[in-house]
Design a protein around this motif. Structure first.
Motif, short mmCIF file in Angstrom:
data_model
loop_
_atom_site.label_atom_id
_atom_site.label_comp_id
_atom_site.label_asym_id
_atom_site.label_seq_id
_atom_site.Cartn_x
_atom_site.Cartn_y
_atom_site.Cartn_z
N ILE A 55 0.84 -1.20 0.00
CA ILE A 55 0.00 0.00 0.00
C ILE A 55 0.88 1.25 0.00
O ILE A 55 0.62 2.22 -0.74
CB ILE A 55 -0.96 -0.01 1.20
N ALA A 56 1.93 1.25 0.81
CA ALA A 56 2.83 2.41 0.85
C ALA A 56 3.53 2.61 -0.49
O ALA A 56 3.70 3.75 -0.94
CB ALA A 56 3.86 2.23 1.96
N VAL A 57 3.96 1.52 -1.13
CA VAL A 57 4.61 1.63 -2.44
C VAL A 57 3.64 2.23 -3.45
O VAL A 57 3.99 3.15 -4.22
CB VAL A 57 5.10 0.25 -2.91
N LEU A 77 -6.07 9.11 -1.19
CA LEU A 77 -5.10 8.17 -0.63
C LEU A 77 -5.78 7.14 0.28
O LEU A 77 -5.46 5.95 0.22
CB LEU A 77 -4.02 8.92 0.15
N MET A 78 -6.69 7.60 1.12
CA MET A 78 -7.39 6.68 2.00
C MET A 78 -8.23 5.70 1.19
O MET A 78 -8.31 4.51 1.53
CB MET A 78 -8.28 7.45 2.97
N ALA A 79 -8.84 6.18 0.11
CA ALA A 79 -9.62 5.29 -0.75
C ALA A 79 -8.73 4.24 -1.41
O ALA A 79 -9.08 3.06 -1.49
CB ALA A 79 -10.36 6.11 -1.81
N ALA A 100 -2.29 4.39 4.30
CA ALA A 100 -2.16 5.33 3.18
C ALA A 100 -2.06 6.77 3.66
O ALA A 100 -1.16 7.51 3.25
CB ALA A 100 -3.36 5.16 2.24
N ILE A 101 -2.96 7.18 4.54
CA ILE A 101 -2.97 8.60 4.94
C ILE A 101 -1.80 8.94 5.86
O ILE A 101 -1.37 10.09 5.93
CB ILE A 101 -4.31 8.98 5.58
N SER A 102 -1.27 7.95 6.57
CA SER A 102 -0.13 8.23 7.45
C SER A 102 1.09 8.69 6.67
O SER A 102 1.97 9.35 7.20
CB SER A 102 0.22 6.99 8.28
N THR A 103 1.15 8.35 5.38
CA THR A 103 2.31 8.71 4.57
C THR A 103 2.42 10.22 4.35
O THR A 103 3.51 10.72 4.07
CB THR A 103 2.24 8.01 3.20
#
Length: 450
Positions: free
Chosen positions: A39-41, A138-140, A173-176
């Motif tokens: 997910i981060a990638v 991003l959250m989606a 996702a949103i933490s990024t």
């Protein structure tokens, strides 16, 4: 996979340790940890592509055409193009391009079928100058990829476990872009309103996914050198310890920020009702063009670049932190007015996140008020971030932590003002809400409404 809901809720409350150490829950925790990496990638390249296109539209293309910086009229064709691109996505594609931002960051998790529409809406329209942030898309993307991972692994889960994994994906996702796992985790806790064992059930997978994702996201940033546009302040104006003047002027300024953000949000609700009634495609185009007009008006009034009002606002926020006195008070007033109008229209008609532009509106208001005798620039930043984020999210603790992380070393002295601002913002927003009739915001159907 048998999730935590395999036992009764009463048994979970009575023996939380048994729930957290159960095989089903440990599998969810491990799955969340593993999902955080891909997910981060995906989010890294999603945000990197969006930032590259933004630079191309607002920096490279005007320079290539011999215009230097983007001229005053640049937002008009750019936002009209954004409306033309978004209209068929909203009316024809599954999911309608994602949640309407005026409804906040909540709502049901976005499933894999809606993911293409969300990605296209964000990547193709946000770089053109839409005054929304990347946090909602991003959250989606995070929740859709998490659910896709469950399906690809052929895991059989109940509804409760599916919700936990989807939440972990969106949190990763949103933490990024929100300063790391801490702010995202606190957002999950505060938004869910949970306590006791139910809190741990939701929080631990979210922490695992966002922690693993943050490591990958940071590593890719150093490796590729790409800009990810995270909400951050590279420099904060030096500040003395707050005194009575900061509170005397700061708390009324927080009320002003809350009133401006609330008014813009109300405009978003009306815009959403208007675009959802009929002729959604045409009205989406009209709204995007109206946003372009707001950006153009700012450029004509101030002689400054329309890019300062366009987009999500992270870059303008960083420039305000580095050179807060580069804007005159009238220019800051124009920035707040034009940004708030553009943001309000975008909230109800376009696609993106609501938080980043609201933070810029709050900070610009706080910096403008710092010209008052006794109110410093850094307290203006602190109250602007906290009040705006509190009103738009309804999460005072999350907003306070976000302000503390953004202010860095100056946060310690500003914490009394930050927490009092959060209280004032909550009370002000509720008071303003009581003075108007309740208005339902229609949800997009994503079906062919043209």
């Amino acid at each position: 996979m048998s999730g935590p809901a395999a036992r009764s809720p009463a048994a979970d409350e009575a023996d939380p340790g048994r729930l957290l150490l159960g095989r089903g829950y440990l599998r969810i925790l491990l799955l969340s940890l593993c999902l955080g990496v891909p997910i981060a990638v995906a989010c890294f390249f999603f945000v990197g592509l969006q930032r590259w296109l933004q630079h191309l539209v607002w920096e490279e293309l005007p320079h290539t055409l011999g215009l230097g910086r983007a001229p005053w009229w640049w937002p008009l064709p750019a936002l009209a193009l954004a409306g033309l691109v978004l209209a068929p996505i909203v009316t024809r594609m599954p999911g309608g391009g994602g949640h309407v931002p005026v409804r906040g960051l909540g709502g049901k998790p976005v499933g894999p079928p809606a993911l293409p529409g969300v990605v296209l809406a964000a990547v193709l329209t946000l770089p053109l100058g839409v005054t929304l942030g990347p946090e909602a898309p991003l959250m989606a993307v995070g929740s859709a990829l998490a659910l896709f991972g469950l399906h690809a692994l052929r895991e059989t889960v109940d509804a409760r476990s599916t919700s936990v994994v989807a939440t972990a994906g969106s949190t990763a996702a949103i933490s990024t872009i929100l300063g790391g796992p801490v702010v995202a985790a606190i957002m999950v806790v505060e938004a869910a309103g949970l306590a006791g064992p139910r809190l741990a059930v939701l929080l631990l997978p979210s922490l695992a996914a966002s922690g693993a994702g943050a490591l990958v996201f940071t590593g890719f940033g150093h490796w590729t050198g790409l800009s990810i546009g995270a909400l951050a302040l590279p420099t904060v104006p030096p500040a003395a310890k707050p005194d009575a003047g900061d509170f005397l002027w700061g708390l009324p300024a927080a009320v002003l920020v809350a009133a401006i953000v609330t008014a813009a949000h109300r405009l978003g609700e009306r815009t959403c009702t208007w675009t959802s009634a009929r002729g959604t495609a045409a009205r989406t185009l009209w709204c995007a063009t109206a946003v372009g007009v707001c950006l153009t008006v700012y450029a004509l009034l101030t002689g400054r670049s329309p890019e300062e009002v366009a987009l999500s606002g992270q870059d303008t926020l960083a420039r305000l932190a580095q050179q807060p006195h580069a804007w005159s008070v009238p220019a800051l007033v124009a920035l707040v007015a034009c940004k708030a109008l553009a943001w309000g229209i975008s909230l109800g008609s376009l696609r993106g996140g609501p938080i980043f532009p609201a933070v810029l509106i709050g900070v610009a208001t706080g910096v403008a008020c710092s010209g008052l005798p006794g109110l410093g620039v850094t307290p203006g930043f602190a109250l602007g971030i906290t009040a705006a984020a509190t009103v738009v999210t309804g999460l005072p603790l999350t907003s306070s932590v976000l302000a503390v992380l953004l202010l860095g070393r100056d946060a310690y002295d500003q914490m009394p003002l930050i927490v009092l601002t959060a209280v004032v913002a909550v009370l002000s927003s509720h008071l303003l809400a009581r003075r108007r009739p309740a208005q339902d915001v229609p949800a997009p159907s994503g079906e062919g409404r043209a």
